[in-house]
Design an enzyme around this catalytic site. Structure first.
Site, PDB file in Angstrom:
ATOM      1  CB  THR A 135      31.837  50.308  12.214  1.00 62.49           C
ATOM      2  OG1 THR A 135      31.423  49.989  11.055  1.00 62.49           O
ATOM      3  CG2 THR A 135      30.596  51.096  12.795  1.00 62.49           C
ATOM      4  CB  THR A 149      33.682  44.027  13.851  1.00 59.25           C
ATOM      5  OG1 THR A 149      32.898  44.438  12.662  1.00 59.25           O
ATOM      6  CG2 THR A 149      33.273  45.062  15.001  1.00 59.25           C
ATOM      7  CG  ASP A 150      33.976  43.451   8.295  1.00 62.94           C
ATOM      8  OD1 ASP A 150      33.130  43.776   9.475  1.00 62.94           O
ATOM      9  OD2 ASP A 150      33.715  43.763   7.245  1.00 62.94           O
ATOM     10  CE  LYS A 154      31.435  41.381  12.254  1.00 51.76           C
ATOM     11  NZ  LYS A 154      31.412  42.455  11.417  1.00 51.76           N
TER      12      LYS A 154
HETATM   13  N1  GLU Z   1      33.959  46.671   7.030  1.00 49.41           N
HETATM   14  C1  GLU Z   1      34.403  47.712   8.193  1.00 49.41           C
HETATM   15  C2  GLU Z   1      35.518  47.184   9.020  1.00 49.41           C
HETATM   16  O1  GLU Z   1      36.047  46.148   9.378  1.00 49.41           O
HETATM   17  C3  GLU Z   1      33.389  48.144   8.954  1.00 49.41           C
HETATM   18  C4  GLU Z   1      32.767  47.233   9.709  1.00 49.41           C
HETATM   19  C5  GLU Z   1      33.078  47.396  11.359  1.00 49.41           C
HETATM   20  O2  GLU Z   1      33.855  48.174  11.662  1.00 49.41           O
HETATM   21  O3  GLU Z   1      32.343  46.743  12.096  1.00 49.41           O
HETATM   22  O4  GLU Z   1      36.541  48.033   9.457  1.00 49.41           O
END
Ligand code: GLU
Length: 430
Positions: free
Chosen positions: A87, A163-164, A242
């Site tokens: 993201t 983040t995932d 997370k």
């Molecule tokens: N699911 C995606 C990832 O982990 C977008 C979520 C994010 O970056 O927070 O890359």
């Protein structure tokens, strides 16, 4: 020319006129509606039957950043920002309606020029993917890039990603980077950079500040500590997880206090002195990770033959995300996992037990059922290591040796801060 999604258009009906960006219509929604994103940000749907004409005002043109080379200022530390996607690198493409990972570290500096006052930044996009698509190949690649930067003048490295699975990457780098002598900081954002509520700016400021001047030779995550823009938390890469789908402060310390708070004004407040200080050693990235390792959730009513699947596929290690102290269903249950585990171990598969409660430690002896796993079957109970970190560690350890005795010894040794002697209770729901 017929307008396409992404173009600026004027849509006229008998009563009204709408100007804005022509939006793509997701497949699952009614096709008989035309959607326009108005300049005030709201979308409006217009019934196709009522539309008299659609005029093209401006063709779609994606924003191209100038990619001006980053300038160096005397006296500032050198920090390399490696971007991988997620993201924090994403924007909405109004042409396709999708969100895609495209901003690179150079773009971050262009968007937030103040970042260049914290450190002399070098930017490198090393991949452009969402973090759910990462695995050992990517972790090794990131580790190699970090190694290159740390050994060629960087005072610290920031890695940006989705983040995932950030806590998997932070654990992987914690094990893969040997003789780390400078900080390696993982950061990300829960909300994309093109949204007013994005957490990207503060996370980048704090991550770059930490890479530039925090006196720690550790792999750490650096993201919001609260839902406001108060400070970021630096959490050890093997002790972070997370813990929320959307909150800005989703990354929490597990079983150990965070190492420090970092403020946007550059202040760093140490909370936990248990970290290695910066040094001069040359860092090397370990290049092997055993892919045939699985993280298996244990739950009431599970199908015990799941273990056979992994055996047939030639798996070398299984981490069971077991209940509480380390339980799995036993002979008193139709989900009895004991025969499967026994078979796995007799075939040389290493079976590791971590707790799905996440907080607290597994314990091999408290209950008779636990003794069946620990004493009779020789499963490896990894203390207060989280299941995700245990999975990464097992892949790393099996990348070095297949010898069960050695695997057990390493899994029970604290290699990168993943096992604490006494879990810090203050970290519970920190
Ligand atoms: N699911 C995606 C990832 O982990 C977008 C979520 C994010 O970056 O927070 O890359």
């Amino acid at each position: 020319m017929k307008p396409k999604s992404g173009d600026v258009v004027r849509v006229s009906t008998k009563e009204e006129v709408f100007e804005g960006i022509l939006m793509p219509r997701p497949e699952i929604l009614d096709k008989n509606v035309t959607v326009v994103k108005l300049f005030n940000g709201y979308n409006v749907g217009v019934d196709n039957k009522k539309i008299k004409k659609i005029e093209l005002l401006k063709k779609y043109s994606p924003k191209i950043f100038s990619k001006s080379p980053l300038k160096k200022k005397k006296g500032l530390p050198n920090v390399t920002v490696l971007s991988t996607g997620g993201t924090i690198s994403s924007k909405i493409d109004y042409k396709t309606g999708g969100v895609y990972a495209d901003y690179t570290a150079e773009d971050f500096v262009e968007i937030y020029p103040g970042l260049a006052d914290i450190a002399n930044l070098k930017a490198k996009k090393i991949m452009s993917i969402m973090s759910e698509d990462m695995a050992s190949k990517e972790w090794i690649l990131i580790a190699k890039e970090v190694e290159k930067e740390l050994n060629s003048g960087a005072d610290g490295v920031v890695v940006t990603q989705g983040t995932d699975t950030l806590h998997f990457t932070s654990a992987a780098l914690s094990f893969l980077l040997k003789d780390l002598s400078k900080p390696v900081i993982l950061t990300a954002s829960q909300r994309s950079i093109d949204r007013g509520s994005s957490d990207a700016h503060m996370n980048l400021v704090c991550a770059i500040t930490s890479a530039a001047k925090f006196d720690a030779a550790e792999v750490m995550s650096c993201l919001h500590g609260t839902t406001n823009d108060d400070y970021c938390l630096l959490i050890r890469g093997t002790k972070v997880r997370k813990m929320h789908t959307t909150r800005r402060d989703a990354f929490r310390p597990i079983n150990e206090s965070p190492l420090a708070k970092v403020y946007e004004n550059g202040k760093i407040k140490i909370l936990n002195k248990n970290f290695k200080k910066r040094g001069e050693s040359k860092t090397t990235a370990f290049g092997k990770f055993e892919k045939k390792v699985a993280l298996v959730a244990v739950y009431p009513g599970m199908e015990p033959e799941i273990i056979d699947f992994y055996l047939k596929k030639g798996y070398k290690g299984l981490v069971l995300s077991a209940t509480a102290l380390g339980h799995v269903p036993t002979e008193n249950s139709s989900s009895n996992l004991l025969p499967g585990i026994k078979k796995a171990i007799s075939k040389g598969v290493n079976v590791v037990i971590a707790s799905q409660t996440v907080y607290g430690r597994v314990h091999p002896y408290v209950y008779t059922n636990l003794r069946k796993l620990s004493i009779q079957l020789n499963c490896i109970f990894v203390e207060d290591t989280t299941p995700e970190t245990a999975y990464i560690k097992l892949g790393f350890v099996l990348g070095q040796t297949n010898n069960h005795k050695k695997v057990k010894e390493l899994m029970l040794s604290n290699l990168a801060g993943e096992i604490t002697e006494r879990s810090d209770d203050k970290s519970f729901l920190y």
